[in-house]
Scaffold this motif. Sequence first.
Motif, PDB file in Angstrom:
ATOM      1  N   VAL A 135       4.856   7.945  -0.702  1.00  0.00           N
ATOM      2  CA  VAL A 135       5.957   7.276  -1.389  1.00  0.00           C
ATOM      3  C   VAL A 135       5.394   6.533  -2.595  1.00  0.00           C
ATOM      4  CG1 VAL A 135       5.772   5.200   0.071  1.00  0.00           C
ATOM      5  CG2 VAL A 135       7.921   5.705  -1.129  1.00  0.00           C
ATOM      6  N   TYR A 136       6.151   6.515  -3.669  1.00  0.00           N
ATOM      7  CA  TYR A 136       5.730   5.815  -4.879  1.00  0.00           C
ATOM      8  C   TYR A 136       5.972   4.323  -4.712  1.00  0.00           C
ATOM      9  CZ  TYR A 136       5.422   4.509  -9.809  1.00  0.00           C
ATOM     10  OH  TYR A 136       5.068   3.913 -11.002  1.00  0.00           O
ATOM     11  N   THR A 137       4.889   3.534  -4.807  1.00  0.00           N
ATOM     12  CA  THR A 137       4.991   2.079  -4.636  1.00  0.00           C
ATOM     13  C   THR A 137       4.609   1.313  -5.891  1.00  0.00           C
ATOM     14  OG1 THR A 137       2.720   1.880  -3.836  1.00  0.00           O
ATOM     15  CG2 THR A 137       4.434   2.294  -2.177  1.00  0.00           C
ATOM     16  N   ASN A 138       3.938   1.980  -6.831  1.00  0.00           N
ATOM     17  CA  ASN A 138       3.499   1.359  -8.081  1.00  0.00           C
ATOM     18  C   ASN A 138       2.706   0.078  -7.840  1.00  0.00           C
ATOM     19  OD1 ASN A 138       3.268   1.314 -10.893  1.00  0.00           O
ATOM     20  ND2 ASN A 138       5.076   0.021 -11.141  1.00  0.00           N
ATOM     21  N   GLY A 139       1.828   0.102  -6.841  1.00  0.00           N
ATOM     22  CA  GLY A 139       0.967  -1.039  -6.584  1.00  0.00           C
ATOM     23  C   GLY A 139       1.458  -1.984  -5.517  1.00  0.00           C
ATOM     24  N   GLY A 140       2.679  -1.815  -5.064  1.00  0.00           N
ATOM     25  CA  GLY A 140       3.212  -2.694  -4.029  1.00  0.00           C
ATOM     26  C   GLY A 140       3.038  -2.110  -2.644  1.00  0.00           C
ATOM     27  N   ASP A 141       3.646  -2.774  -1.669  1.00  0.00           N
ATOM     28  CA  ASP A 141       3.587  -2.296  -0.290  1.00  0.00           C
ATOM     29  C   ASP A 141       4.800  -1.450   0.079  1.00  0.00           C
ATOM     30  OD1 ASP A 141       1.144  -3.544   0.295  1.00  0.00           O
ATOM     31  OD2 ASP A 141       2.161  -5.454   0.686  1.00  0.00           O
ATOM     32  N   ASP A 142       5.919  -1.692  -0.586  1.00  0.00           N
ATOM     33  CA  ASP A 142       7.160  -0.998  -0.273  1.00  0.00           C
ATOM     34  C   ASP A 142       7.500   0.014  -1.363  1.00  0.00           C
ATOM     35  OD1 ASP A 142       7.680  -2.374   2.127  1.00  0.00           O
ATOM     36  OD2 ASP A 142       8.520  -4.074   1.013  1.00  0.00           O
ATOM     37  N   PRO A 143       8.423   0.917  -1.075  1.00  0.00           N
ATOM     38  CA  PRO A 143       8.862   1.875  -2.100  1.00  0.00           C
ATOM     39  C   PRO A 143       9.317   1.160  -3.361  1.00  0.00           C
ATOM     40  CG  PRO A 143       9.743   2.482   0.039  1.00  0.00           C
ATOM     41  CD  PRO A 143       9.103   1.137   0.218  1.00  0.00           C
ATOM     42  N   CYS A 144       8.948   1.708  -4.513  1.00  0.00           N
ATOM     43  CA  CYS A 144       9.316   1.127  -5.803  1.00  0.00           C
ATOM     44  C   CYS A 144      10.514   1.874  -6.369  1.00  0.00           C
ATOM     45  CB  CYS A 144       8.133   1.210  -6.760  1.00  0.00           C
ATOM     46  SG  CYS A 144       8.494   0.609  -8.432  1.00  0.00           S
ATOM     47  N   SER A 145      11.555   1.143  -6.683  1.00  0.00           N
ATOM     48  CA  SER A 145      12.744   1.751  -7.282  1.00  0.00           C
ATOM     49  C   SER A 145      12.449   2.157  -8.718  1.00  0.00           C
ATOM     50  CB  SER A 145      13.914   0.758  -7.243  1.00  0.00           C
ATOM     51  OG  SER A 145      15.044   1.287  -7.881  1.00  0.00           O
ATOM     52  N   VAL A 146      12.745   3.416  -9.045  1.00  0.00           N
ATOM     53  CA  VAL A 146      12.480   3.945 -10.385  1.00  0.00           C
ATOM     54  C   VAL A 146      13.797   4.177 -11.101  1.00  0.00           C
ATOM     55  CG1 VAL A 146      11.427   5.807 -11.713  1.00  0.00           C
ATOM     56  CG2 VAL A 146      10.361   5.041  -9.581  1.00  0.00           C
ATOM     57  N   THR A 147      13.957   3.554 -12.264  1.00  0.00           N
ATOM     58  CA  THR A 147      15.163   3.733 -13.054  1.00  0.00           C
ATOM     59  C   THR A 147      15.024   4.968 -13.936  1.00  0.00           C
ATOM     60  OG1 THR A 147      14.345   2.418 -14.910  1.00  0.00           O
ATOM     61  CG2 THR A 147      15.490   1.225 -13.141  1.00  0.00           C
TER      62      THR A 147
END
Length: 211
Positions: A135-147
Amino acid sequence: MKKTSKALLLGLCAVLLVAASILGTMAYLTDNAKVENSFTLGKVEITLTEAKVNEKGKADNSVPRVVANSYKLVPGLTYDKDPTIYVKENSEDSYLFVKVEDEIKALENEGNTVEDQMVDSNKWKNVEGTSNVYVYTNGGDDPCSVTASVGKDGIKVFEHFTVRNTATKQDLIANKDNKIIITAYAVQANGWDGTSTDKAAYIWNNAGFTK
């Protein structure tokens, strides 16, 4: 006396008739209003492409991107491969997942597979309960919402793969028909509040993807 009573009775009837006539023509103050709802359907749309490579496996960015490439594998060489997810214009905010089917993992160095690249980038996280879904997290722990405005520039999965320099001719022959297959998934970001502590696994298991 009777005449007087009759006259009085007729007088009362006349008054009642006048009153009834007035009430029957009275205009009541009225108004009305209505609410109409207009509905449109949201959508989630993505594409997945990679740079076209030349005969040496190097990206040729002067030509349109493609959905498949062919490579001539040589031990010790690194080849360009940059599968990238694009979120289309007007798409809803989305969570992105990828399934990686790395059929040439036996030719890569341990610790330097395409999946290792994803984890090391700190932008992709393995989904608990799966061996090859990220899953894409962009550095976080949770899924990152992508606009759509961010996703239009592309979310890269990884950039290359390397054939280990100890790979033998027999290793190459054994893997000559194998592939690296990347499947991208997107699901709307809204509506997942209040999920379990492992949000990525919950979404992956409940989004209705054909896996």
